[in-house]
Design a protein around this motif. Structure first.
Motif, PDB file in Angstrom:
ATOM      1  N   TYR A   1       0.883  -1.266   0.007  1.00  0.00           N
ATOM      2  CA  TYR A   1       0.101  -0.072  -0.016  1.00  0.00           C
ATOM      3  C   TYR A   1       0.809   1.314  -0.241  1.00  0.00           C
ATOM      4  O   TYR A   1       0.561   2.319  -0.803  1.00  0.00           O
ATOM      5  N   ALA A   2       1.992   1.106   0.711  1.00  0.00           N
ATOM      6  CA  ALA A   2       2.863   2.242   0.958  1.00  0.00           C
ATOM      7  C   ALA A   2       3.554   2.664  -0.594  1.00  0.00           C
ATOM      8  O   ALA A   2       3.701   3.817  -1.049  1.00  0.00           O
ATOM      9  N   ARG A   3       3.855   1.761  -1.286  1.00  0.00           N
ATOM     10  CA  ARG A   3       4.285   1.629  -2.711  1.00  0.00           C
ATOM     11  C   ARG A   3       3.435   2.706  -3.461  1.00  0.00           C
ATOM     12  O   ARG A   3       3.826   3.179  -4.453  1.00  0.00           O
ATOM     13  N   ARG A   4       2.141   2.412  -3.303  1.00  0.00           N
ATOM     14  CA  ARG A   4       0.983   3.103  -4.015  1.00  0.00           C
ATOM     15  C   ARG A   4       0.530   4.343  -3.638  1.00  0.00           C
ATOM     16  O   ARG A   4      -0.500   4.755  -4.101  1.00  0.00           O
ATOM     17  N   GLY A   5       1.376   4.946  -2.656  1.00  0.00           N
ATOM     18  CA  GLY A   5       1.003   6.246  -2.145  1.00  0.00           C
ATOM     19  C   GLY A   5       0.122   6.213  -1.243  1.00  0.00           C
ATOM     20  O   GLY A   5      -0.228   7.421  -0.670  1.00  0.00           O
ATOM     21  N   PHE A   6      -0.406   5.233  -0.572  1.00  0.00           N
ATOM     22  CA  PHE A   6      -1.106   5.309   0.753  1.00  0.00           C
ATOM     23  C   PHE A   6      -0.374   5.583   1.922  1.00  0.00           C
ATOM     24  O   PHE A   6       0.869   5.354   1.955  1.00  0.00           O
ATOM     25  N   THR A   7      -0.831   6.444   2.957  1.00  0.00           N
ATOM     26  CA  THR A   7      -0.150   6.930   4.047  1.00  0.00           C
ATOM     27  C   THR A   7      -0.539   5.767   5.040  1.00  0.00           C
ATOM     28  O   THR A   7      -1.600   5.424   5.357  1.00  0.00           O
ATOM     29  N   VAL A   8       0.569   4.952   5.556  1.00  0.00           N
ATOM     30  CA  VAL A   8       0.388   3.571   6.212  1.00  0.00           C
ATOM     31  C   VAL A   8       1.091   3.880   7.630  1.00  0.00           C
ATOM     32  O   VAL A   8       2.391   4.119   7.729  1.00  0.00           O
ATOM     33  N   ASN A   9       0.376   3.476   8.576  1.00  0.00           N
ATOM     34  CA  ASN A   9       1.021   3.521   9.807  1.00  0.00           C
ATOM     35  C   ASN A   9       0.478   2.217  10.717  1.00  0.00           C
ATOM     36  O   ASN A   9      -0.417   1.698  10.678  1.00  0.00           O
ATOM     37  N   GLN A  10       1.589   1.818  11.523  1.00  0.00           N
ATOM     38  CA  GLN A  10       1.047   0.750  12.569  1.00  0.00           C
ATOM     39  C   GLN A  10      -0.087   1.154  13.518  1.00  0.00           C
ATOM     40  O   GLN A  10       0.255   2.095  14.000  1.00  0.00           O
ATOM     41  N   LEU A  11      -0.829   0.361  13.609  1.00  0.00           N
ATOM     42  CA  LEU A  11      -2.017   0.652  14.173  1.00  0.00           C
ATOM     43  C   LEU A  11      -2.146  -0.050  15.609  1.00  0.00           C
ATOM     44  O   LEU A  11      -2.790   0.411  16.670  1.00  0.00           O
TER      45      LEU A  11
ATOM     46  N   PHE B   1      -4.338   4.869   4.443  1.00  0.00           N
ATOM     47  CA  PHE B   1      -5.158   5.840   4.126  1.00  0.00           C
ATOM     48  C   PHE B   1      -4.866   6.088   2.655  1.00  0.00           C
ATOM     49  O   PHE B   1      -3.846   6.461   2.396  1.00  0.00           O
ATOM     50  N   ASP B   2      -5.894   6.285   1.883  1.00  0.00           N
ATOM     51  CA  ASP B   2      -5.826   6.551   0.370  1.00  0.00           C
ATOM     52  C   ASP B   2      -5.545   8.201   0.478  1.00  0.00           C
ATOM     53  O   ASP B   2      -6.363   9.067   0.225  1.00  0.00           O
ATOM     54  N   GLY B   3      -4.285   8.566   0.731  1.00  0.00           N
ATOM     55  CA  GLY B   3      -4.051   9.959   0.803  1.00  0.00           C
ATOM     56  C   GLY B   3      -3.483  10.213   2.285  1.00  0.00           C
ATOM     57  O   GLY B   3      -2.800   9.161   3.031  1.00  0.00           O
ATOM     58  N   PRO B   4      -3.345  11.348   2.590  1.00  0.00           N
ATOM     59  CA  PRO B   4      -3.040  11.707   4.151  1.00  0.00           C
ATOM     60  C   PRO B   4      -3.753  11.027   5.141  1.00  0.00           C
ATOM     61  O   PRO B   4      -4.877  10.816   4.933  1.00  0.00           O
TER      62      PRO B   4
ATOM     63  N   PHE C   1      -6.123  -9.217  17.349  1.00  0.00           N
ATOM     64  CA  PHE C   1      -5.584  -7.724  17.251  1.00  0.00           C
ATOM     65  C   PHE C   1      -6.248  -6.964  18.177  1.00  0.00           C
ATOM     66  O   PHE C   1      -7.263  -6.790  18.760  1.00  0.00           O
ATOM     67  N   THR C   2      -5.160  -6.092  18.862  1.00  0.00           N
ATOM     68  CA  THR C   2      -5.458  -4.992  19.743  1.00  0.00           C
ATOM     69  C   THR C   2      -4.917  -3.559  19.240  1.00  0.00           C
ATOM     70  O   THR C   2      -3.599  -3.388  19.096  1.00  0.00           O
ATOM     71  N   PRO C   3      -5.779  -2.819  18.831  1.00  0.00           N
ATOM     72  CA  PRO C   3      -5.254  -1.452  18.388  1.00  0.00           C
ATOM     73  C   PRO C   3      -4.440  -0.823  19.530  1.00  0.00           C
ATOM     74  O   PRO C   3      -4.629  -0.872  20.677  1.00  0.00           O
ATOM     75  N   PHE C   4      -3.672   0.192  19.109  1.00  0.00           N
ATOM     76  CA  PHE C   4      -2.733   0.912  20.111  1.00  0.00           C
ATOM     77  C   PHE C   4      -1.585   0.167  20.813  1.00  0.00           C
ATOM     78  O   PHE C   4      -1.010   0.820  21.466  1.00  0.00           O
ATOM     79  N   THR C   5      -1.526  -1.030  20.745  1.00  0.00           N
ATOM     80  CA  THR C   5      -0.577  -1.785  21.395  1.00  0.00           C
ATOM     81  C   THR C   5       0.631  -2.244  20.533  1.00  0.00           C
ATOM     82  O   THR C   5       0.569  -2.508  19.255  1.00  0.00           O
ATOM     83  N   GLY C   6       1.917  -2.586  21.475  1.00  0.00           N
ATOM     84  CA  GLY C   6       2.730  -2.980  20.424  1.00  0.00           C
ATOM     85  C   GLY C   6       3.506  -1.924  19.395  1.00  0.00           C
ATOM     86  O   GLY C   6       4.052  -2.424  18.542  1.00  0.00           O
ATOM     87  N   LEU C   7       3.251  -0.828  19.573  1.00  0.00           N
ATOM     88  CA  LEU C   7       3.522   0.146  18.665  1.00  0.00           C
ATOM     89  C   LEU C   7       5.320   0.250  18.892  1.00  0.00           C
ATOM     90  O   LEU C   7       5.785   0.407  19.823  1.00  0.00           O
ATOM     91  N   ASP C   8       5.827   0.458  17.655  1.00  0.00           N
ATOM     92  CA  ASP C   8       7.285   0.546  17.687  1.00  0.00           C
ATOM     93  C   ASP C   8       7.643   1.102  16.550  1.00  0.00           C
ATOM     94  O   ASP C   8       7.111   0.835  15.174  1.00  0.00           O
ATOM     95  N   ALA C   9       8.481   2.191  16.675  1.00  0.00           N
ATOM     96  CA  ALA C   9       8.945   3.028  15.312  1.00  0.00           C
ATOM     97  C   ALA C   9       9.807   2.065  14.385  1.00  0.00           C
ATOM     98  O   ALA C   9       9.503   2.386  13.147  1.00  0.00           O
ATOM     99  N   GLY C  10      10.307   1.087  14.889  1.00  0.00           N
ATOM    100  CA  GLY C  10      11.006   0.304  13.992  1.00  0.00           C
ATOM    101  C   GLY C  10       9.914  -0.468  13.157  1.00  0.00           C
ATOM    102  O   GLY C  10      10.389  -1.180  11.997  1.00  0.00           O
ATOM    103  N   HIS C  11       8.721  -0.552  13.295  1.00  0.00           N
ATOM    104  CA  HIS C  11       7.784  -1.320  12.368  1.00  0.00           C
ATOM    105  C   HIS C  11       7.126  -0.518  11.542  1.00  0.00           C
ATOM    106  O   HIS C  11       6.421  -0.736  10.490  1.00  0.00           O
ATOM    107  N   GLU C  12       7.278   0.963  11.509  1.00  0.00           N
ATOM    108  CA  GLU C  12       6.674   1.928  10.504  1.00  0.00           C
ATOM    109  C   GLU C  12       7.393   1.703   9.233  1.00  0.00           C
ATOM    110  O   GLU C  12       8.334   1.362   9.205  1.00  0.00           O
ATOM    111  N   VAL C  13       6.550   2.111   8.197  1.00  0.00           N
ATOM    112  CA  VAL C  13       6.953   1.995   6.902  1.00  0.00           C
ATOM    113  C   VAL C  13       7.297   3.295   6.376  1.00  0.00           C
ATOM    114  O   VAL C  13       6.885   4.239   7.018  1.00  0.00           O
ATOM    115  N   GLU C  14       8.063   3.292   5.069  1.00  0.00           N
ATOM    116  CA  GLU C  14       8.358   4.788   4.729  1.00  0.00           C
ATOM    117  C   GLU C  14       7.000   5.593   4.167  1.00  0.00           C
ATOM    118  O   GLU C  14       5.982   4.793   3.651  1.00  0.00           O
TER     119      GLU C  14
END
Length: 331
Positions: A99-109, A312-315, A254-267
């Motif tokens: 998704y990130a390669r296609r221009g989506f804004t992707v964050n670990q949730l 997100f398809d966009g920001p 899945f549990t939202p907001f848990t296990g958040l780690d900057a190392g998991h974020e994508v470009e």
């Protein structure tokens, strides 16, 4: 496309065969109320719900590797052509990078958690409190049995009513949690706890496909104010049953907001949205009890922490984020 027996069979086949993203929650694709998108000539399906002018997609496409990109592009264009905004939730790492390669804004949730059953044991000091809770439940008369839904449907409804009432009349969550009943119920497992022959708690388990195949600890509820350790005792017995049958993994979902780690974020991720999610874990119990959910899962000593993402398809958009919770019937 609306659900029909033939289409549900097609979705089940796709979920079983197409595990490129390795989504442990893939069985939720078969939930009643989901919509399905397919394209002639492409082997796969996209799962989604519509809320207002937003389309909330569950997971990435469940498709053959060679059809994945084309199916994603076709679905995204389908949503845009109708003037809707697309947000995808519970993406796995493979999905997130695509998704990130296609221009989506992707964050670990958030994250999901799993234990390897062949290595699991409740012995040792780290599980002493858990063993004590399980012992208390059995001392208070808890009996546990795997049952068919049709044999306990009314009892489950009473537990649900009491459980929701204890949450201040909270809405029953949908979409990203499992269901009981329907045409695929025979593929799930249901364990019910009783005290003096009165059902007091239950846990439903859904099948998991892919490299960590096994079962997912899914929908679970109990009567308020009952014996301590009900859920722990039911899950412990289910673990022994599933392991004796040769199951390799138990997932806790899945549990939202848990296990958040900057190392998991994508470009290309949103630092502002990353900060928001960290804040929601610390202070957002009114929106979702992430810390309580995480505490229950961590007590089982999971060996695997699996990051999951939102795209997100966009920001990154607060409006789109809110519509995920609308799709889940949270508000």
């Amino acid at each position: 496309m609306t659900q029909s027996p033939a289409l549900l069979d097609r979705v089940l086949d796709a979920v079983r065969r197409h595990t490129v993203a390795d989504n442990p929650s893939s069985f939720l694709a078969l939930n009643k109320g989901n919509k399905f998108f397919t394209t002639p000539g492409l082997d796969g399906v996209v799962i989604y719900r519509t809320t207002g002018r937003h389309v909330v997609q569950f997971g990435g496409p469940f498709s053959a590797v060679e059809a994945y990109d084309a199916l994603l592009d076709a679905f995204a264009q389908h949503v845009r052509d109708r003037g809707h905004k697309l947000v995808a939730v519970q993406l796995q790492t493979y999905d997130a990078h695509t998704y990130a390669r296609r221009g989506f804004t992707v964050n670990q949730l958030g994250a999901s958690w799993a234990i390897h059953l062949s290595e699991f044991t409740l012995s040792g000091s780290r599980f002493m409190q858990l063993r004590n809770k399980i012992s208390r439940a059995h001392h208070n008369g808890l009996q546990i049995q795997e049952v068919a839904v049709d044999d306990v449907r009314d009892a489950l409804a009473r537990i649900d009513t009491a459980w929701l009432g204890s949450k201040g009349g909270a809405r029953p969550l949908e979409f990203l949690v499992g269901q009981i009943g329907g045409s695929v119920q025979a593929l799930r497992r249901l364990f019910v706890g009783t005290i003096d022959h009165d059902p007091v708690a239950y846990i439903s388990y859904s099948p998991v496909y892919g490299s960590r195949a096994g079962w997912m600890h899914d929908l679970s509820r109990r009567v308020p104010g009952g014996s301590p350790g009900l859920m722990e005792a039911i899950n412990a017995q289910a673990i022994e049953t599933l392991r004796s049958e040769g199951a390799n993994w138990l997932h806790f979902g899945f549990t939202p907001f848990t296990g958040l780690d900057a190392g998991h974020e994508v470009e290309g991720h949103s630092p502002a949205f990353q900060w928001l999610l960290q804040t929601l874990f610390a202070e957002g119990a009114a929106l979702y009890p992430a810390q309580t959910q995480l505490s229950y899962k961590k007590k089982w000593g999971p060996q695997e922490q699996i990051p999951e993402y939102v795209a997100f398809d966009g920001p990154a958009s607060l409006s789109s984020f809110a519509h995920i919770f609308r799709a889940c019937n949270a508000f």
